[in-house]
Design a protein around this motif. Sequence first.
Motif, PDB file in Angstrom:
ATOM      1  N   THR A 186       0.831  -7.894  -4.468  1.00  0.00           N
ATOM      2  CA  THR A 186       1.583  -8.435  -3.422  1.00  0.00           C
ATOM      3  C   THR A 186       0.981  -9.787  -3.141  1.00  0.00           C
ATOM      4  OG1 THR A 186       1.062  -7.602  -1.333  1.00  0.00           O
ATOM      5  CG2 THR A 186       2.700  -6.247  -2.518  1.00  0.00           C
ATOM      6  N   ALA A 187       2.001 -10.690  -2.509  1.00  0.00           N
ATOM      7  CA  ALA A 187       1.499 -11.955  -1.856  1.00  0.00           C
ATOM      8  C   ALA A 187       0.624 -11.851  -0.838  1.00  0.00           C
ATOM      9  CB  ALA A 187       2.602 -13.034  -1.800  1.00  0.00           C
ATOM     10  N   GLU A 188       0.660 -10.604  -0.428  1.00  0.00           N
ATOM     11  CA  GLU A 188       0.096 -10.284   1.147  1.00  0.00           C
ATOM     12  C   GLU A 188      -1.185  -9.540   0.863  1.00  0.00           C
ATOM     13  OE1 GLU A 188       3.444  -9.535   0.643  1.00  0.00           O
ATOM     14  OE2 GLU A 188       4.054 -11.347   1.691  1.00  0.00           O
ATOM     15  N   HIS A 189      -1.712  -9.455  -0.367  1.00  0.00           N
ATOM     16  CA  HIS A 189      -3.046  -9.205  -0.740  1.00  0.00           C
ATOM     17  C   HIS A 189      -2.978  -7.549  -0.725  1.00  0.00           C
ATOM     18  CE1 HIS A 189      -4.012 -13.162  -0.878  1.00  0.00           C
ATOM     19  NE2 HIS A 189      -3.657 -13.239   0.411  1.00  0.00           N
ATOM     20  N   GLU A 190      -1.930  -6.642  -1.115  1.00  0.00           N
ATOM     21  CA  GLU A 190      -2.035  -5.357  -1.271  1.00  0.00           C
ATOM     22  C   GLU A 190      -2.122  -5.189  -2.702  1.00  0.00           C
ATOM     23  OE1 GLU A 190      -0.726  -5.894   2.691  1.00  0.00           O
ATOM     24  OE2 GLU A 190       0.403  -6.545   0.799  1.00  0.00           O
ATOM     25  N   TRP A 191      -2.626  -4.143  -3.196  1.00  0.00           N
ATOM     26  CA  TRP A 191      -2.585  -3.678  -4.518  1.00  0.00           C
ATOM     27  C   TRP A 191      -1.997  -2.269  -4.685  1.00  0.00           C
ATOM     28  CZ3 TRP A 191      -4.695   1.117  -5.395  1.00  0.00           C
ATOM     29  CH2 TRP A 191      -5.725   1.586  -4.736  1.00  0.00           C
ATOM     30  N   VAL A 192      -1.363  -1.987  -5.937  1.00  0.00           N
ATOM     31  CA  VAL A 192      -0.514  -0.781  -6.040  1.00  0.00           C
ATOM     32  C   VAL A 192      -0.798  -0.294  -7.441  1.00  0.00           C
ATOM     33  CG1 VAL A 192       1.934   0.080  -6.227  1.00  0.00           C
ATOM     34  CG2 VAL A 192       1.421  -1.730  -4.699  1.00  0.00           C
ATOM     35  N   ALA A 221       9.739  -2.161   2.148  1.00  0.00           N
ATOM     36  CA  ALA A 221       8.878  -3.226   1.623  1.00  0.00           C
ATOM     37  C   ALA A 221       8.922  -4.597   2.231  1.00  0.00           C
ATOM     38  CB  ALA A 221       9.630  -3.397   0.220  1.00  0.00           C
ATOM     39  N   GLY A 222       7.953  -4.893   2.492  1.00  0.00           N
ATOM     40  CA  GLY A 222       7.499  -6.114   2.974  1.00  0.00           C
ATOM     41  C   GLY A 222       7.504  -6.006   4.653  1.00  0.00           C
ATOM     42  N   GLU A 223       7.685  -4.557   5.051  1.00  0.00           N
ATOM     43  CA  GLU A 223       7.402  -4.452   6.613  1.00  0.00           C
ATOM     44  C   GLU A 223       6.078  -3.989   6.737  1.00  0.00           C
ATOM     45  OE1 GLU A 223      10.408  -2.479   8.468  1.00  0.00           O
ATOM     46  OE2 GLU A 223      12.104  -3.798   7.724  1.00  0.00           O
ATOM     47  N   ALA A 224       5.549  -4.059   7.928  1.00  0.00           N
ATOM     48  CA  ALA A 224       4.246  -3.459   8.501  1.00  0.00           C
ATOM     49  C   ALA A 224       4.305  -2.107   8.639  1.00  0.00           C
ATOM     50  CB  ALA A 224       3.709  -3.940   9.614  1.00  0.00           C
ATOM     51  N   TYR A 230       1.012  -4.499   4.812  1.00  0.00           N
ATOM     52  CA  TYR A 230       2.383  -4.588   4.514  1.00  0.00           C
ATOM     53  C   TYR A 230       2.851  -3.423   3.206  1.00  0.00           C
ATOM     54  CZ  TYR A 230       2.556  -8.622   7.402  1.00  0.00           C
ATOM     55  OH  TYR A 230       2.450  -9.415   8.736  1.00  0.00           O
ATOM     56  N   ALA A 231       4.012  -2.769   3.432  1.00  0.00           N
ATOM     57  CA  ALA A 231       4.336  -1.879   2.441  1.00  0.00           C
ATOM     58  C   ALA A 231       4.965  -2.772   1.019  1.00  0.00           C
ATOM     59  CB  ALA A 231       5.730  -1.090   2.831  1.00  0.00           C
ATOM     60  N   PRO A 232       4.277  -2.620  -0.191  1.00  0.00           N
ATOM     61  CA  PRO A 232       4.668  -3.031  -1.103  1.00  0.00           C
ATOM     62  C   PRO A 232       6.104  -2.555  -1.794  1.00  0.00           C
ATOM     63  CG  PRO A 232       2.949  -1.591  -1.789  1.00  0.00           C
ATOM     64  CD  PRO A 232       3.178  -1.486  -0.258  1.00  0.00           C
ATOM     65  N   VAL A 233       6.463  -1.492  -1.329  1.00  0.00           N
ATOM     66  CA  VAL A 233       7.739  -0.656  -2.047  1.00  0.00           C
ATOM     67  C   VAL A 233       7.973   0.015  -0.904  1.00  0.00           C
ATOM     68  CG1 VAL A 233       7.134  -0.570  -4.523  1.00  0.00           C
ATOM     69  CG2 VAL A 233       6.305   1.182  -3.097  1.00  0.00           C
ATOM     70  N   SER A 234       9.359   0.198  -0.628  1.00  0.00           N
ATOM     71  CA  SER A 234      10.127   0.950   0.231  1.00  0.00           C
ATOM     72  C   SER A 234      10.035   2.448  -0.485  1.00  0.00           C
ATOM     73  CB  SER A 234      11.473   0.765   0.146  1.00  0.00           C
ATOM     74  OG  SER A 234      11.722  -0.537   0.644  1.00  0.00           O
ATOM     75  N   GLY A 235       9.910   3.525   0.532  1.00  0.00           N
ATOM     76  CA  GLY A 235       9.637   5.010  -0.011  1.00  0.00           C
ATOM     77  C   GLY A 235       9.168   5.591   1.439  1.00  0.00           C
ATOM     78  N   SER A 283       8.888  -6.127  -9.437  1.00  0.00           N
ATOM     79  CA  SER A 283       8.948  -7.224  -8.731  1.00  0.00           C
ATOM     80  C   SER A 283       7.540  -7.895  -8.186  1.00  0.00           C
ATOM     81  CB  SER A 283      10.149  -7.082  -7.814  1.00  0.00           C
ATOM     82  OG  SER A 283       9.454  -6.288  -6.790  1.00  0.00           O
ATOM     83  N   LEU A 284       6.684  -6.914  -8.298  1.00  0.00           N
ATOM     84  CA  LEU A 284       5.301  -7.149  -7.779  1.00  0.00           C
ATOM     85  C   LEU A 284       4.626  -8.094  -8.732  1.00  0.00           C
ATOM     86  CD1 LEU A 284       4.310  -4.091  -6.388  1.00  0.00           C
ATOM     87  CD2 LEU A 284       5.281  -5.674  -5.039  1.00  0.00           C
ATOM     88  N   LEU A 285       3.420  -8.637  -8.413  1.00  0.00           N
ATOM     89  CA  LEU A 285       2.522  -9.651  -9.330  1.00  0.00           C
ATOM     90  C   LEU A 285       1.912  -8.761 -10.001  1.00  0.00           C
ATOM     91  CD1 LEU A 285       1.286 -12.047  -6.303  1.00  0.00           C
ATOM     92  CD2 LEU A 285       3.210 -12.596  -8.211  1.00  0.00           C
ATOM     93  N   ASP A 286       1.568  -9.355 -11.379  1.00  0.00           N
ATOM     94  CA  ASP A 286       0.512  -8.741 -12.100  1.00  0.00           C
ATOM     95  C   ASP A 286      -0.703  -9.468 -11.824  1.00  0.00           C
ATOM     96  OD1 ASP A 286       0.737 -11.100 -13.406  1.00  0.00           O
ATOM     97  OD2 ASP A 286       1.787 -10.156 -15.321  1.00  0.00           O
ATOM     98  N   ALA A 287      -1.777  -9.094 -12.565  1.00  0.00           N
ATOM     99  CA  ALA A 287      -3.339  -9.367 -12.368  1.00  0.00           C
ATOM    100  C   ALA A 287      -3.184 -10.898 -12.604  1.00  0.00           C
ATOM    101  CB  ALA A 287      -4.074  -8.705 -13.237  1.00  0.00           C
ATOM    102  N   ALA A 288      -2.528 -11.335 -13.573  1.00  0.00           N
ATOM    103  CA  ALA A 288      -2.393 -13.019 -13.700  1.00  0.00           C
ATOM    104  C   ALA A 288      -1.778 -13.621 -12.709  1.00  0.00           C
ATOM    105  CB  ALA A 288      -1.937 -13.234 -15.301  1.00  0.00           C
TER     106      ALA A 288
END
Length: 126
Positions: free
Chosen positions: A9-15, A52-55, A69-74, A113-118
């Motif tokens: 994510t742009a907020e620096h979480e990985w999934v 997703a997007g919420e703390a 921040y949650a990268p996905v809803s669930g 919709s999340l960023l890949d490594a590149a």
Amino acid sequence: MIPDDLRYTAEHEWVTPARDGPVRVGITHFAQDALGDIVYVQLPDEGAAVQAGEALGEVESTKSVSEIYAPVSGTVVARNEQLSDQPELINTDPYGAGWLVEIAPADPAALDSLLDAAGYRQLTEG
């Protein structure tokens, strides 16, 4: 230090990109490096619904307190209980033992919709 097999994510979480089960979530090496020595982690309880997007929690370091921040809803299906006694695992092994929570995504396609490594590399190095 950006593993190619994760999403970001742009907020620096990985999934971990799992299609048929829960995804594991943590903060990136870049984030833990910027935070400094992590001394406390607040995580949601198992069974908690996240959007997703919420703390979903906080990481406290010697420098500051930052929201996670949650990268996905669930639904949170697991949390890393080791972090209550060893929050520094986030510093020493952010992509391994320093994981934060596992979330059963409401929509597994949301991972697309999340960023890949590149994309994450471009965000942090550009």
